[in-house]
Design a protein around this motif. Structure first.
Motif, mmCIF file in Angstrom:
data_model
loop_
_atom_site.group_PDB
_atom_site.id
_atom_site.type_symbol
_atom_site.label_atom_id
_atom_site.label_comp_id
_atom_site.label_asym_id
_atom_site.label_seq_id
_atom_site.Cartn_x
_atom_site.Cartn_y
_atom_site.Cartn_z
ATOM 1 N N GLY A 38 0.790 -1.221 0.000
ATOM 2 C CA GLY A 38 0.000 0.000 0.000
ATOM 3 C C GLY A 38 0.822 1.270 0.000
ATOM 4 N N PHE A 39 0.116 2.393 0.064
ATOM 5 C CA PHE A 39 0.728 3.728 0.081
ATOM 6 C C PHE A 39 -0.087 4.615 1.007
ATOM 7 N N ILE A 40 0.605 5.429 1.815
ATOM 8 C CA ILE A 40 -0.050 6.343 2.744
ATOM 9 C C ILE A 40 0.317 7.769 2.360
ATOM 10 N N GLU A 41 -0.679 8.541 1.972
ATOM 11 C CA GLU A 41 -0.437 9.939 1.632
ATOM 12 C C GLU A 41 -0.265 10.754 2.909
ATOM 13 N N LEU A 42 0.720 11.661 2.903
ATOM 14 C CA LEU A 42 1.005 12.497 4.064
ATOM 15 C C LEU A 42 0.852 13.970 3.707
ATOM 16 N N PRO A 43 0.706 14.861 4.704
ATOM 17 C CA PRO A 43 0.537 16.285 4.417
ATOM 18 C C PRO A 43 1.769 16.859 3.721
ATOM 19 N N LEU A 78 4.029 4.860 13.998
ATOM 20 C CA LEU A 78 5.299 5.261 13.412
ATOM 21 C C LEU A 78 5.360 6.785 13.365
ATOM 22 N N TYR A 79 6.491 7.338 13.799
ATOM 23 C CA TYR A 79 6.705 8.783 13.820
ATOM 24 C C TYR A 79 7.846 9.115 12.871
ATOM 25 N N VAL A 80 7.615 10.046 11.943
ATOM 26 C CA VAL A 80 8.631 10.391 10.952
ATOM 27 C C VAL A 80 8.828 11.901 10.912
ATOM 28 N N ILE A 86 6.379 16.351 12.911
ATOM 29 C CA ILE A 86 6.498 14.896 12.928
ATOM 30 C C ILE A 86 5.139 14.326 12.555
ATOM 31 N N ASP A 87 5.101 13.520 11.499
ATOM 32 C CA ASP A 87 3.860 12.869 11.083
ATOM 33 C C ASP A 87 3.699 11.550 11.832
ATOM 34 N N VAL A 88 2.461 11.226 12.169
ATOM 35 C CA VAL A 88 2.148 10.030 12.944
ATOM 36 C C VAL A 88 1.314 9.083 12.090
ATOM 37 N N ILE A 89 1.754 7.832 12.022
ATOM 38 C CA ILE A 89 1.090 6.814 11.202
ATOM 39 C C ILE A 89 0.623 5.662 12.087
ATOM 40 N N ASP A 90 -0.611 5.234 11.888
ATOM 41 C CA ASP A 90 -1.149 4.044 12.548
ATOM 42 C C ASP A 90 -0.680 2.833 11.753
ATOM 43 N N CYS A 91 0.166 1.996 12.367
ATOM 44 C CA CYS A 91 0.757 0.864 11.635
ATOM 45 C C CYS A 91 -0.240 -0.267 11.416
ATOM 46 N N ARG A 92 -1.178 -0.432 12.325
ATOM 47 C CA ARG A 92 -2.160 -1.509 12.153
ATOM 48 C C ARG A 92 -3.109 -1.194 11.000
ATOM 49 N N GLY A 93 -3.568 0.057 10.930
ATOM 50 C CA GLY A 93 -4.496 0.436 9.866
ATOM 51 C C GLY A 93 -3.835 1.050 8.663
ATOM 52 N N ASN A 94 -2.505 1.297 8.756
ATOM 53 C CA ASN A 94 -1.754 1.943 7.677
ATOM 54 C C ASN A 94 -2.452 3.220 7.208
ATOM 55 N N TYR A 99 -2.584 7.694 7.988
ATOM 56 C CA TYR A 99 -2.074 8.909 8.629
ATOM 57 C C TYR A 99 -3.043 9.330 9.728
ATOM 58 N N LEU A 100 -2.493 9.629 10.927
ATOM 59 C CA LEU A 100 -3.327 10.028 12.048
ATOM 60 C C LEU A 100 -3.324 11.541 12.270
ATOM 61 N N ARG A 101 -2.129 12.133 12.392
ATOM 62 C CA ARG A 101 -2.006 13.543 12.747
ATOM 63 C C ARG A 101 -0.539 13.927 12.632
ATOM 64 N N SER A 102 -0.250 15.200 12.904
ATOM 65 C CA SER A 102 1.122 15.695 12.915
ATOM 66 C C SER A 102 1.381 16.447 14.218
ATOM 67 N N LEU A 103 2.626 16.409 14.653
ATOM 68 C CA LEU A 103 3.088 17.193 15.797
ATOM 69 C C LEU A 103 3.836 18.385 15.220
#
Length: 306
Positions: free
Chosen positions: A7-12, A33-35, A43-51, A53-57
């Motif tokens: 899959g692919f996860i689009e980020l802001p 996952l925090y990147v 820092i972008d936050v990713i839910d690994c179970r659902g793959n 994007y959740l939110r950003s810090l």
């Protein structure tokens, strides 16, 4: 085992963006996952179970390094443009502290025994007067500054030797810092230019170098020695390891690939294509998923060990 795209996860931030280091918070309810998203100072936050994007810090100028200690519920970032490190509680993402360090902080390492955070600073201009700032989390201040012989890259804390190891670009060495006395304790000549990504796995140091070599350093009678050299397909950046599976993942931005090595047999097992410029990766052990951050597409390519 082999990596398969899932899959692919689009980020802001849109396309043609930029990412740096990433790390995973291991939560029984589901890993996150925090990147470091350098282009958005967040820092972008990713839910690994659902793959997903959740939110950003937000509010982390020039964020570069991300380091997590799940056991102690800590998330660290190096905010390069602000010359500081930021400390969060990882479970609730609450801001705990911000501490000024040396100029242009980059790599991070955490001494879990003493609760000391090491910030490896590039200096200004980058590569001049490079230092390591040792931050006491309990005192929330820098308690020691260690001079470095050149530009630092990534670093690790080794509890067994009570040392912090940091890659130095030039001279091409892995420098050791005695975590007890907070002083340099030696240098390992890797014999290859531009040490960059660094990981500790299977009792060895794995140093990925700009010259396209993965240099494996082992200890013989307590003395570090280059044990093996493995060929890479280009200049590497981030290195991630999974101790249980004995896998090491090396991100190479050009060509855009991730090469996987067996840390027990010390051999390559496979290489998968990512995207040109994808030099940042993250690894989630519970789901056995690898995330390769693709700056041209503006998100994360997801692969799963099958």
């Amino acid at each position: 085992m082999s990596l398969a795209p899932v899959g692919f996860i689009e980020l802001p931030g849109g396309q043609r963006t930029g990412f740096d280091h990433a790390d995973t918070y291991l939560d029984p309810a589901g890993s996150r996952l925090y990147v470091a998203h350098t282009a958005t100072n967040a820092i972008d936050v990713i839910d690994c179970r659902g793959n997903a994007y959740l939110r950003s810090l937000p509010g982390l100028p020039g964020v570069a390094g991300v380091l997590i200690d799940s056991e102690r519920d800590l998330l660290f970032s190096s905010d390069r443009a602000a010359a500081r490190v930021t400390v969060f509680g990882c479970s609730d993402e609450a801001l705990l502290a911000q501490v000024a360090v040396g100029k242009r902080p980059n790599g991070l390492a955490f001494d879990t025994r003493r609760r000391h955070l090491y910030s490896f600073n590039l200096g200004e201009p980058p590569g001049t007067a490079c230092t390591a700032s040792v931050v006491s989390l309990d005192e929330r201040r820098v308690i020691q500054t260690v001079g470095l012989p050149g530009r630092p890259r990534w670093a690790v804390f080794d509890r067994s030797s009570d040392s912090v190891y940091v890659n130095i670009q030039d001279p091409a060495v892995i420098m050791a810092i005695d975590a007890g006395v907070l002083m340099e304790s030696g240098r390992i000549d890797v014999g290859a230019s531009g040490p960059h990504g660094l990981a500790l796995a299977s009792g060895r140091l794995f140093c990925a170098t700009d010259s396209g070599e993965l240099v494996v350093v082992g200890w013989f009678l307590g003395v570090p020695r280059v044990e093996k050299r493995l060929t890479l397909r280009g200049a590497p950046d981030v290195v991630m390891s999974d101790e249980r599976r004995q896998r090491l993942y090396v991100a190479i931005g050009s060509p855009g690939v991730v090469t996987v090595f067996d840390t027990g047999r010390l051999e390559e097992t496979e290489t998968v294509e990512t995207e040109d410029g994808a030099h940042t990766i993250g690894w989630d052990p519970p789901t056995a998923q690898l995330y390769a951050f693709a700056p041209q597409r503006g998100g994360a390519l997801v692969f799963k060990e099958t």
